[in-house]
Design a protein around this motif. Structure first.
Motif, PDB file in Angstrom:
ATOM      1  N   PRO A  25      -6.267 -31.227   4.523  1.00 22.76           N
ATOM      2  CA  PRO A  25      -5.076 -31.322   3.663  1.00 22.76           C
ATOM      3  C   PRO A  25      -5.336 -32.113   2.389  1.00 22.76           C
ATOM      4  O   PRO A  25      -6.419 -32.682   2.200  1.00 22.76           O
ATOM      5  N   ILE A  26      -4.333 -32.174   1.554  1.00 21.46           N
ATOM      6  CA  ILE A  26      -4.405 -32.992   0.346  1.00 21.46           C
ATOM      7  C   ILE A  26      -4.418 -34.455   0.754  1.00 21.46           C
ATOM      8  O   ILE A  26      -3.630 -34.883   1.615  1.00 21.46           O
ATOM      9  N   SER A  27      -5.314 -35.193   0.143  1.00 16.46           N
ATOM     10  CA  SER A  27      -5.440 -36.609   0.468  1.00 16.46           C
ATOM     11  C   SER A  27      -4.114 -37.335   0.244  1.00 16.46           C
ATOM     12  O   SER A  27      -3.478 -37.188  -0.806  1.00 16.46           O
ATOM     13  N   GLY A  28      -3.692 -38.077   1.240  1.00 20.49           N
ATOM     14  CA  GLY A  28      -2.460 -38.846   1.125  1.00 20.49           C
ATOM     15  C   GLY A  28      -1.230 -38.136   1.657  1.00 20.49           C
ATOM     16  O   GLY A  28      -0.190 -38.765   1.854  1.00 20.49           O
ATOM     17  N   HIS A  29      -1.328 -36.844   1.878  1.00 16.23           N
ATOM     18  CA  HIS A  29      -0.187 -36.126   2.460  1.00 16.23           C
ATOM     19  C   HIS A  29      -0.097 -36.465   3.944  1.00 16.23           C
ATOM     20  O   HIS A  29      -1.043 -36.275   4.691  1.00 16.23           O
ATOM     21  N   THR A  30       1.079 -36.927   4.344  1.00 20.32           N
ATOM     22  CA  THR A  30       1.218 -37.375   5.724  1.00 20.32           C
ATOM     23  C   THR A  30       1.568 -36.243   6.677  1.00 20.32           C
ATOM     24  O   THR A  30       1.361 -36.358   7.877  1.00 20.32           O
ATOM     25  N   ALA A  31       2.125 -35.181   6.160  1.00 19.65           N
ATOM     26  CA  ALA A  31       2.560 -34.073   7.015  1.00 19.65           C
ATOM     27  C   ALA A  31       1.601 -32.893   6.888  1.00 19.65           C
ATOM     28  O   ALA A  31       1.131 -32.574   5.791  1.00 19.65           O
ATOM     29  N   LEU A  32       1.342 -32.258   8.012  1.00 18.73           N
ATOM     30  CA  LEU A  32       0.452 -31.089   8.045  1.00 18.73           C
ATOM     31  C   LEU A  32       1.067 -30.054   8.964  1.00 18.73           C
ATOM     32  O   LEU A  32       1.560 -30.386  10.046  1.00 18.73           O
ATOM     33  N   TYR A  33       1.026 -28.803   8.524  1.00 21.99           N
ATOM     34  CA  TYR A  33       1.689 -27.714   9.231  1.00 21.99           C
ATOM     35  C   TYR A  33       0.727 -26.553   9.414  1.00 21.99           C
ATOM     36  O   TYR A  33      -0.098 -26.281   8.553  1.00 21.99           O
ATOM     37  N   TRP A  34       0.924 -25.842  10.521  1.00 27.14           N
ATOM     38  CA  TRP A  34       0.245 -24.569  10.735  1.00 27.14           C
ATOM     39  C   TRP A  34       1.312 -23.479  10.883  1.00 27.14           C
ATOM     40  O   TRP A  34       2.296 -23.646  11.623  1.00 27.14           O
ATOM     41  N   TYR A  35       1.056 -22.373  10.183  1.00 26.37           N
ATOM     42  CA  TYR A  35       1.907 -21.200  10.285  1.00 26.37           C
ATOM     43  C   TYR A  35       1.019 -19.992  10.567  1.00 26.37           C
ATOM     44  O   TYR A  35      -0.162 -19.961  10.222  1.00 26.37           O
ATOM     45  N   ARG A  36       1.645 -18.989  11.159  1.00 25.01           N
ATOM     46  CA  ARG A  36       0.953 -17.726  11.398  1.00 25.01           C
ATOM     47  C   ARG A  36       1.703 -16.624  10.657  1.00 25.01           C
ATOM     48  O   ARG A  36       2.949 -16.569  10.702  1.00 25.01           O
ATOM     49  N   GLN A  37       0.960 -15.762  10.012  1.00 30.32           N
ATOM     50  CA  GLN A  37       1.557 -14.649   9.279  1.00 30.32           C
ATOM     51  C   GLN A  37       0.889 -13.360   9.745  1.00 30.32           C
ATOM     52  O   GLN A  37      -0.259 -13.081   9.404  1.00 30.32           O
ATOM     53  N   SER A  38       1.638 -12.602  10.525  1.00 25.40           N
ATOM     54  CA  SER A  38       1.131 -11.306  10.956  1.00 25.40           C
ATOM     55  C   SER A  38       1.296 -10.314   9.823  1.00 25.40           C
ATOM     56  O   SER A  38       2.080 -10.525   8.890  1.00 25.40           O
ATOM     57  N   LEU A  39       0.581  -9.198   9.900  1.00 19.51           N
ATOM     58  CA  LEU A  39       0.508  -8.238   8.804  1.00 19.51           C
ATOM     59  C   LEU A  39       1.888  -7.849   8.314  1.00 19.51           C
ATOM     60  O   LEU A  39       2.712  -7.348   9.078  1.00 19.51           O
ATOM     61  N   GLY A  40       2.136  -8.108   7.031  1.00 19.42           N
ATOM     62  CA  GLY A  40       3.391  -7.705   6.413  1.00 19.42           C
ATOM     63  C   GLY A  40       4.604  -8.480   6.868  1.00 19.42           C
ATOM     64  O   GLY A  40       5.730  -8.119   6.528  1.00 19.42           O
ATOM     65  N   GLN A  41       4.404  -9.557   7.590  1.00 19.72           N
ATOM     66  CA  GLN A  41       5.523 -10.316   8.133  1.00 19.72           C
ATOM     67  C   GLN A  41       5.681 -11.657   7.432  1.00 19.72           C
ATOM     68  O   GLN A  41       4.868 -12.048   6.596  1.00 19.72           O
ATOM     69  N   GLY A  42       6.736 -12.345   7.795  1.00 14.20           N
ATOM     70  CA  GLY A  42       6.980 -13.686   7.281  1.00 14.20           C
ATOM     71  C   GLY A  42       6.109 -14.708   7.977  1.00 14.20           C
ATOM     72  O   GLY A  42       5.196 -14.377   8.727  1.00 14.20           O
ATOM     73  N   LEU A  43       6.398 -15.955   7.701  1.00 12.34           N
ATOM     74  CA  LEU A  43       5.610 -17.057   8.251  1.00 12.34           C
ATOM     75  C   LEU A  43       6.270 -17.581   9.518  1.00 12.34           C
ATOM     76  O   LEU A  43       7.437 -17.966   9.513  1.00 12.34           O
ATOM     77  N   GLU A  44       5.478 -17.631  10.563  1.00 10.24           N
ATOM     78  CA  GLU A  44       5.947 -18.130  11.849  1.00 10.24           C
ATOM     79  C   GLU A  44       5.408 -19.546  12.046  1.00 10.24           C
ATOM     80  O   GLU A  44       4.195 -19.761  12.065  1.00 10.24           O
ATOM     81  N   PHE A  45       6.303 -20.492  12.210  1.00 10.09           N
ATOM     82  CA  PHE A  45       5.906 -21.883  12.407  1.00 10.09           C
ATOM     83  C   PHE A  45       5.173 -22.045  13.734  1.00 10.09           C
ATOM     84  O   PHE A  45       5.593 -21.513  14.763  1.00 10.09           O
ATOM     85  N   LEU A  46       4.074 -22.779  13.714  1.00 10.52           N
ATOM     86  CA  LEU A  46       3.319 -23.033  14.931  1.00 10.52           C
ATOM     87  C   LEU A  46       3.409 -24.484  15.365  1.00 10.52           C
ATOM     88  O   LEU A  46       3.851 -24.795  16.473  1.00 10.52           O
ATOM     89  N   ILE A  47       2.986 -25.401  14.481  1.00 10.89           N
ATOM     90  CA  ILE A  47       2.892 -26.803  14.866  1.00 10.89           C
ATOM     91  C   ILE A  47       2.948 -27.665  13.623  1.00 10.89           C
ATOM     92  O   ILE A  47       2.574 -27.237  12.532  1.00 10.89           O
ATOM     93  N   TYR A  48       3.410 -28.896  13.808  1.00 12.21           N
ATOM     94  CA  TYR A  48       3.613 -29.815  12.694  1.00 12.21           C
ATOM     95  C   TYR A  48       3.165 -31.211  13.106  1.00 12.21           C
ATOM     96  O   TYR A  48       3.537 -31.693  14.177  1.00 12.21           O
ATOM     97  N   PHE A  49       2.396 -31.854  12.248  1.00 13.08           N
ATOM     98  CA  PHE A  49       1.952 -33.225  12.438  1.00 13.08           C
ATOM     99  C   PHE A  49       2.567 -34.096  11.343  1.00 13.08           C
ATOM    100  O   PHE A  49       2.556 -33.733  10.168  1.00 13.08           O
ATOM    101  N   GLN A  50       3.082 -35.243  11.729  1.00 16.76           N
ATOM    102  CA  GLN A  50       3.603 -36.198  10.768  1.00 16.76           C
ATOM    103  C   GLN A  50       3.058 -37.576  11.116  1.00 16.76           C
ATOM    104  O   GLN A  50       3.448 -38.172  12.125  1.00 16.76           O
ATOM    105  N   GLY A  51       2.168 -38.047  10.277  1.00 17.39           N
ATOM    106  CA  GLY A  51       1.606 -39.381  10.475  1.00 17.39           C
ATOM    107  C   GLY A  51       1.046 -39.546  11.867  1.00 17.39           C
ATOM    108  O   GLY A  51       0.297 -38.715  12.364  1.00 17.39           O
ATOM    109  N   ASN A  52       1.429 -40.651  12.507  1.00 15.08           N
ATOM    110  CA  ASN A  52       0.955 -40.946  13.860  1.00 15.08           C
ATOM    111  C   ASN A  52       1.936 -40.508  14.941  1.00 15.08           C
ATOM    112  O   ASN A  52       1.724 -40.806  16.127  1.00 15.08           O
ATOM    113  N   SER A  53       2.986 -39.819  14.531  1.00 15.74           N
ATOM    114  CA  SER A  53       3.977 -39.373  15.504  1.00 15.74           C
ATOM    115  C   SER A  53       3.419 -38.234  16.350  1.00 15.74           C
ATOM    116  O   SER A  53       2.467 -37.553  15.951  1.00 15.74           O
ATOM    117  N   ALA A  54       4.033 -38.043  17.527  1.00 13.99           N
ATOM    118  CA  ALA A  54       3.653 -36.914  18.371  1.00 13.99           C
ATOM    119  C   ALA A  54       3.937 -35.615  17.623  1.00 13.99           C
ATOM    120  O   ALA A  54       4.979 -35.478  16.979  1.00 13.99           O
TER     121      ALA A  54
END
Lengths: 112, 112
Positions: A25-54
């Protein structure tokens, strides 16, 4: 770095193999996300990290999917025993609070 | 549940024309952010414009502007003087706290 970096950009794997997708990720950004995009579809949220939180794993489609974020920076998304329906573009994004996400260019995964 | 609806799967307009992409969302919250993202064939997600819900003034970025109707939960994107480079998928997105929910997208074709 200046942007979100994902590797590899393309991955072809055989059904049943495990794969690891990386996001820097960009240095200093505390949040990180993964999304999945199947062919021709929108973005499906997978997982999210925020700092040291679960992490918020509520979008992971099955227990074959897992992700970790080491040292609050680089993240790896692992898909075990890949299936053909896992074929998609996997997008990573990072964020600073209050702003929109900055996305990487994604990893196109093809399971054959 | 929070949802984002884009009712136009695909649109085509002539170069230099103005086009409006529709988006509605559903939330019970009062403070949130709304975004439009552009995804060209390169698959890089690019932030086009952002709107904070507490601001009544519609956001504008050069040829891109929004019509934000909070009571109606509507957030449309207007592209003026459209250019060939505007051809892309456009995603409307809603953010509250740290998670962004995307609509399914509108595929926009700018015709020469």
């Amino acid at each position: 770095g200046a942007g979100v970096s994902q590797s590899p950009s393309n991955k072809v794997t055989e059904k049943g193999k495990d794969v690891e997708l990386r996001c820097d990720p960009i240095s200093g950004h505390t949040a990180l996300y993964w999304y999945r995009q199947s062919l021709g579809q929108g973005l499906e949220f997978l997982i999210y990290f925020q700092g040291n939180s679960a992490p918020d794993k509520s979008g992971l489609p099955s227990d074959r999917f897992s992700a970790e974020r080491t040292g609050g920076s680089v993240s790896t998304l692992t898909i075990q025993r890949t299936q053909q329906e896992d074929s998609a573009v996997y997008l990573c994004a990072s964020s600073d609070r209050g702003l929109g996400y900055t996305f990487g260019s994604g990893t196109r995964l093809t399971v054959v | 549940a929070q949802t984002v609806t884009q009712s136009q799967p695909e649109m085509s307009v002539q170069e230099a024309e103005t086009v409006t992409l529709s988006c509605t969302y559903d939330t019970s919250e009062n403070n949130y952010y709304l975004f439009w993202y552009k995804q060209p064939p390169s698959r890089q997600m690019i932030l086009v414009i952002r709107q904070e819900a507490y601001k009544q003034q519609n956001a504008t970025e050069n040829r891109f502007s929004v019509n934000f109707q909070k009571a109606a939960k509507s957030f449309s994107l207007k592209i003026s003087d459209s250019q060939l480079g505007d051809t892309a998928m456009y995603f409307c997105a809603f953010r509250r706290d740290d998670k962004i929910i995307f609509g399914k997208g509108t595929r926009l074709h700018i015709l020469p």
